[in-house]
Write an enzyme that holds these catalytic residues in place. Structure first.
Site, short mmCIF file in Angstrom:
data_model
loop_
_atom_site.label_atom_id
_atom_site.label_comp_id
_atom_site.label_asym_id
_atom_site.label_seq_id
_atom_site.Cartn_x
_atom_site.Cartn_y
_atom_site.Cartn_z
N ARG A 21 -1.98 -13.74 -7.58
CA ARG A 21 -1.44 -12.78 -8.56
C ARG A 21 -0.95 -13.52 -9.79
O ARG A 21 -0.18 -14.46 -9.67
CB ARG A 21 -0.28 -11.99 -7.97
CG ARG A 21 -0.75 -10.92 -7.05
CD ARG A 21 0.38 -10.02 -6.61
NE ARG A 21 -0.08 -9.31 -5.43
CZ ARG A 21 0.68 -8.59 -4.65
NH1 ARG A 21 1.97 -8.47 -4.92
NH2 ARG A 21 0.19 -7.97 -3.60
N HIS A 113 2.18 -3.41 -6.14
CA HIS A 113 3.23 -2.62 -6.78
C HIS A 113 3.64 -3.19 -8.13
O HIS A 113 4.50 -2.63 -8.80
CB HIS A 113 4.45 -2.58 -5.86
CG HIS A 113 4.86 -3.97 -5.45
ND1 HIS A 113 4.11 -4.72 -4.59
CD2 HIS A 113 5.89 -4.74 -5.84
CE1 HIS A 113 4.67 -5.90 -4.44
NE2 HIS A 113 5.76 -5.95 -5.20
N ASP A 278 -1.83 -0.03 -4.95
CA ASP A 278 -3.09 -0.08 -4.19
C ASP A 278 -3.06 0.75 -2.91
O ASP A 278 -3.96 0.63 -2.08
CB ASP A 278 -3.46 -1.53 -3.88
CG ASP A 278 -2.42 -2.24 -3.04
OD1 ASP A 278 -1.23 -1.87 -3.12
OD2 ASP A 278 -2.77 -3.17 -2.30
N ASP A 280 -1.08 0.86 -0.20
CA ASP A 280 -0.73 0.41 1.15
C ASP A 280 0.75 0.59 1.47
O ASP A 280 1.14 0.60 2.63
CB ASP A 280 -1.20 -1.03 1.43
CG ASP A 280 -0.71 -2.04 0.40
OD1 ASP A 280 0.07 -1.65 -0.49
OD2 ASP A 280 -1.12 -3.21 0.50
N ARG A 281 1.59 0.75 0.45
CA ARG A 281 3.02 0.96 0.73
C ARG A 281 3.35 2.44 0.75
O ARG A 281 2.61 3.26 0.20
CB ARG A 281 3.87 0.32 -0.37
CG ARG A 281 3.74 -1.17 -0.43
CD ARG A 281 4.71 -1.73 -1.44
NE ARG A 281 4.63 -3.18 -1.41
CZ ARG A 281 5.62 -3.99 -1.77
NH1 ARG A 281 6.75 -3.48 -2.21
NH2 ARG A 281 5.49 -5.29 -1.72
N GLU A 362 6.99 -3.37 7.84
CA GLU A 362 7.79 -4.33 7.07
C GLU A 362 8.82 -3.58 6.25
O GLU A 362 8.58 -2.46 5.80
CB GLU A 362 6.89 -5.13 6.14
CG GLU A 362 5.90 -6.01 6.85
CD GLU A 362 5.17 -6.90 5.86
OE1 GLU A 362 5.59 -8.04 5.69
OE2 GLU A 362 4.20 -6.44 5.23
N GLU A 363 9.91 -4.28 5.99
CA GLU A 363 10.96 -3.70 5.14
C GLU A 363 10.47 -3.41 3.73
O GLU A 363 11.04 -2.62 3.02
CB GLU A 363 12.18 -4.63 5.09
CG GLU A 363 11.90 -6.10 4.76
CD GLU A 363 11.39 -6.36 3.38
OE1 GLU A 363 11.85 -5.68 2.45
OE2 GLU A 363 10.53 -7.24 3.22
N ARG A 495 15.30 -12.64 -2.56
CA ARG A 495 15.56 -11.44 -1.76
C ARG A 495 16.65 -11.79 -0.73
O ARG A 495 16.56 -12.82 -0.05
CB ARG A 495 14.31 -11.00 -1.02
CG ARG A 495 13.11 -10.72 -1.92
CD ARG A 495 12.15 -9.76 -1.25
NE ARG A 495 10.85 -9.71 -1.85
CZ ARG A 495 10.56 -9.08 -3.00
NH1 ARG A 495 11.51 -8.47 -3.68
NH2 ARG A 495 9.32 -9.07 -3.45
C1 G16 Z 1 2.80 -7.92 0.06
C2 G16 Z 1 2.42 -8.21 1.47
C3 G16 Z 1 3.50 -7.70 2.39
C4 G16 Z 1 4.84 -8.28 2.01
C5 G16 Z 1 5.12 -7.96 0.57
C6 G16 Z 1 6.41 -8.55 0.02
O1 G16 Z 1 2.83 -6.54 -0.14
O2 G16 Z 1 1.19 -7.59 1.79
O3 G16 Z 1 3.13 -8.05 3.69
O4 G16 Z 1 5.84 -7.77 2.81
O5 G16 Z 1 4.07 -8.43 -0.23
O6 G16 Z 1 6.27 -9.90 -0.13
P1 G16 Z 1 7.32 -10.77 -0.90
O7 G16 Z 1 8.65 -10.46 -0.27
O8 G16 Z 1 6.84 -12.16 -0.66
O9 G16 Z 1 7.30 -10.34 -2.35
P2 G16 Z 1 1.97 -5.88 -1.28
O10 G16 Z 1 2.20 -4.42 -1.12
O11 G16 Z 1 2.54 -6.48 -2.54
O12 G16 Z 1 0.56 -6.33 -1.02
#
Ligand code: G16
Length: 542
Positions: A21, A113, A278, A280-281, A362-363, A495
Site C-alpha cells: 500500500r 479502508h 473493498d 471485507d470489513r 478481528e477487532e 494502536r
Molecule cells: C487489513 C488486514 C486485517 C487487519 C487490518 C488491520 O485489513 O486484512 O487482517 O486486521 O488490516 O491491520 P493493521 O492493524 O496492521 O492496520 P484491511 O481491511 O485493511 O485489508
C-alpha cells in the site's frame, strides 16, 4: 507480441499487513506497479496456462493497473484471466471466484479502508489458490524479488474493453469479463435463510446499509434490495466512486457517523450496517447500540447454527491477538477450539483449510467463515439478519442476552495516526526493553501478571511469526496491547487495545470509556504515549 522492458528495482516494495500500500503518486512512478506485479508472477506457484482472477475496489488508478496486470499476465504464460466487469470485484467476491474457478491465485487492487483519489492510497495484494491472502513466505519472497528485478514482460496489444461481459483473447490468453456480483450472490443464498430474512423485511423490519461509495454498493443493492426485497433507498452511497465521494471508506464511529446517527434516533431503523473500500470489513449497528467488532464475532460464533449453512455447528473460532477475548468465552462454554493469531487475515487461511475453525474475526471490523478465505462484510450483515429473523429479537436484546450468558468484555482501541515513525518505534522499543521486569509491577489496583511480545507458531505448517505486538496482561485477565499498524501509508499508526472482563450482569451497561478508565490511564503510564508521540489524545477510538 511480447515486449521485455528493462527496469531497475525500488527498495520499498515490502508488503504490509495486507499487500503493498502506497500513495497513488508513489504507485505512478515509472514501472513501479509493473515491478511489483512481475515480481509476484516470478515467485508464485502456478501451473502452465493457469487462471488468474483480477479485480479491485474501483478506486482511482484501479483501471490502469488492471489493464497492466492483464497485459502482463498474457506475457507471463497465464492461460486465462477472470476479471470483474469494469474492473470491480470486492475482496470476498474475488476470494470466492478464485476458489470456484480453481484459479492459481488472484490480484486484488485495493487499499481497503484507506481514502482514494489522485492523492489518496492505492494497493496491490495477491491471493493464493485457496482464495486467501498470500502467507508471509510468499510476501517475503516477492519483496526479495522486487529488490533484484531487472526486466518485466508485457504484451504490446491493449487490454480489452472491461465493460463487456464475455470472452476475448489477448495473445494466447483468454480474457473473461464476468458479472462481479452473480457468483457471490449465489454463494450467499446457499448459506443463509433468504426466505426468512425476506419475510422479516416484508413485515416492517427496517434496515439501512451504507456502502460508503465503495465496492459493496452493487453487491448490497443486488442482495438487500433485489433478492431480499428491501425498499429502494435501503442502500445509501451505493455507487462506487474513484475517490469514495471524498470520504474515508472505513466503517467506524468516526467515518460512519451518519449511519450511527440514523440508528441512534428513537424512530431510527431496526438495523444498520456499513462496509469498507473493498467490502471485507463490516460495522453492525442496532437501534440505539453500536456493536463492537469483537462482540460481533462472539455473537456470530454463538449463533451461527441458526443459519442453514452452519446448521451442523461450527468447528472452532479464531481471532487475532488484539481482538477481545469475548469469543474465547463462547468457545470455552461450547467446547470449541479457539486460536489466537497475529493481526492479518492471512494467518487464518491454514486453520480454515485444515478444518480447525469455521468462524474467524478481528477487532479491525473483519469477520468471516470458511465459505471464502477473506473477511466478508456483506456475509457478516447477512448472518446478523439471519439471526435476527430466526430469533425475532432486536440487536440490543441479542447483545444483552449474550453478555448475561458469557459476561462482557469491555473493549476499546485507541489509534494515534500518522505519528512520527521514530517516536512510535522508540515507544515500542522502550516497552520491549521493560518486558522482562514488568511481571508483578503494580499500577493503581492493577498488577501485571504477564508481559510479552506476541509470537505465533502456525499449528498447521509450523511457521513462526515474531514481534506481533506487546501484550500486558493484569491479574484478573484485563489486557493492554500496543502495536504498530501494518496498513498505513504515512508515518506510523500506534494502536492501543484495552480490554476488561465484567462478569456481573448489573454492570453490563456502563459506557466503555468509564468501564475502562483505569486501564486507559495505565496505558499512558506504561506506554508513555504522550512523551513518545507528542499527542494528547487518540485520533480515533473504536
Ligand atoms: C487489513 C488486514 C486485517 C487487519 C487490518 C488491520 O485489513 O486484512 O487482517 O486486521 O488490516 O491491520 P493493521 O492493524 O496492521 O492496520 P484491511 O481491511 O485493511 O485489508
Amino acid at each position: 507480441m511480447i515486449e521485455t522492458v528493462a527496469t531497475t528495482p525500488y527498495d520499498d516494495q515490502k508488503p504490509g499487513t495486507s499487500g503493498l500500500r502506497k500513495k497513488v503518486p508513489h504507485f505512478q512512478q515509472p514501472h513501479y506497479a509493473q515491478n511489483f506485479i512481475q515480481s509476484l508472477f516470478d515467485v508464485v506457484e502456478r501451473p502452465a496456462d493457469a487462471a488468474l482472477v483480477i479485480g479491485g475496489d474501483g478506486r482511482f488508478f484501479n483501471r490502469e493497473v488492471i489493464e497492466l496486470a492483464i497485459r502482463m499476465a498474457a506475457a507471463n504464460g497465464y492461460g486465462r484471466v477472470i476479471v470483474g466487469q469494469d474492473g470491480i470485484l470486492s475482496t470476498p467476491a474475488a476470494s470466492n471466484l478464485i476458489r470456484k474457478r480453481q484459479a492459481s491465485g488472484g490480484i486484488v487492487l485495493s487499499a481497503s479502508h484507506n481514502p482514494g483519489g489522485p492523492d489518496g492510497d492505492f494497493g496491490i495484494k495477491y491471493n493464493i489458490s485457496n482464495g486467501g491472502p498470500a502467507p508471509e513466505k510468499i510476501t517475503e519472497a516477492t519483496y526479495r524479488r522486487t529488490k533484484e528485478i531487472t526486466e518485466y514482460k508485457i504484451v504490446c496489444e491493449p487490454a480489452p474493453d472491461l465493460s463487456k461481459i464475455g470472452e476475448t483473447r489477448l495473445g494466447d490468453m483468454v480474457v473473461e469479463i464476468v458479472d462481479p456480483v452473480a457468483d457471490y450472490a449465489e454463494l450467499m443464498q446457499a448459506l443463509f435463510d433468504f426466505p426468512a430474512i425476506k419475510a422479516m423485511l416484508a413485515g416492517g423490519f427496517r434496515m439501512r446499509f451504507d456502502a460508503m461509495h465503495a465496492v459493496t454498493g452493487p453487491y448490497a443493492k443486488a442482495i438487500f434490495e433485489g433478492l431480499l426485497g428491501a425498499p429502494a433507498g435501503t442502500v445509501v452511497n451505493g455507487t462506487p466512486l474513484p475517490d469514495f465521494g471524498g470520504g474515508h471508506p472505513d466503517p467506524n464511529a468516526v467515518y460512519a457517523k451518519d449511519l450511527i446517527d440514523h440508528l441512534m434516533a428513537p424512530d431510527g431503523p431496526d438495523f444498520g450496517a456499513a462496509s469498507d473500500g473493498d467490502g471485507d470489513r463490516n460495522l453492525i449497528v442496532g437501534r440505539g447500540i453500536v456493536v463492537s467488532p469483537s462482540d460481533s464475532l462472539a455473537v456470530l460464533a454463538a449463533n451461527a447454527h441458526l443459519a442453514p449453512g452452519y446448521a451442523k455447528g461450527i468447528a472452532g473460532i479464531a481471532r487475532s491477538m488484539p481482538t477481545s477475548q469475548a469469543a474465547d468465552r463462547v468457545a470455552q462454554k461450547r467446547g470449541l477450539g479457539i486460536y489466537e493469531t497475529p493481526t492479518g487475515w492471512k494467518f487464518f487461511g491454514n486453520l480454515l483449510d485444515a478444518g480447525k475453525v469455521t468462524i474467524c474475526g478481528e477487532e479491525s471490523a473483519g469477520t468471516g467463515s470458511d465459505h471464502v478465505r477473506e473477511k466478508d462484510g456483506v456475509w457478516a450483515v447477512l448472518l446478523w439478519l439471519n439471526i435476527l429473523a430466526a430469533t425475532g429479537k432486536s440487536v440490543k436484546d441479542i447483545l444483552a442476552e449474550h453478555w448475561r450468558e458469557f459476561g462482557r468484555n469491555y473493549y476499546q482501541r485507541h489509534d494515534y495516526e500518522e505519528v512520527e515513525s521514530k517516536g512510535a518505534n522508540s515507544l515500542m522499543d522502550s516497552l520491549r526493553d521493560r518486558l522482562a521486569s514488568m511481571s508483578g509491577q503494580r499500577f493503581g489496583t492493577l498488577v501485571v501478571s504477564e508481559a510479552d511480545d506476541f509470537s505465533y507458531k502456525d499449528p498447521v505448517d509450523g511457521s513462526i511469526s515474531t514481534g506481533q505486538g506487546v501484550r500486558i496482561v493484569f491479574s484478573g485477565g484485563s489486557r493492554i496491547v500496543f502495536r504498530l499498524s501494518g496498513t498505513g501509508t504515512k508515518g506510523a499508526t500506534l494502536r492501543v487495545y484495552i480490554e476488561r472482563f465484567e462478569g456481573h450482569a448489573d454492570l453490563h451497561d456502563l459506557p466503555p470509556a468509564e468501564a475502562l478508565k483505569e486501564l486507559i490511564e495505565t496505558a499512558e503510564a506504561v506506554g508513555e504515549i504522550r512523551k513518545w508521540t507528542g499527542r494528547e489524545a487518540p485520533d480515533v477510538i473504536t
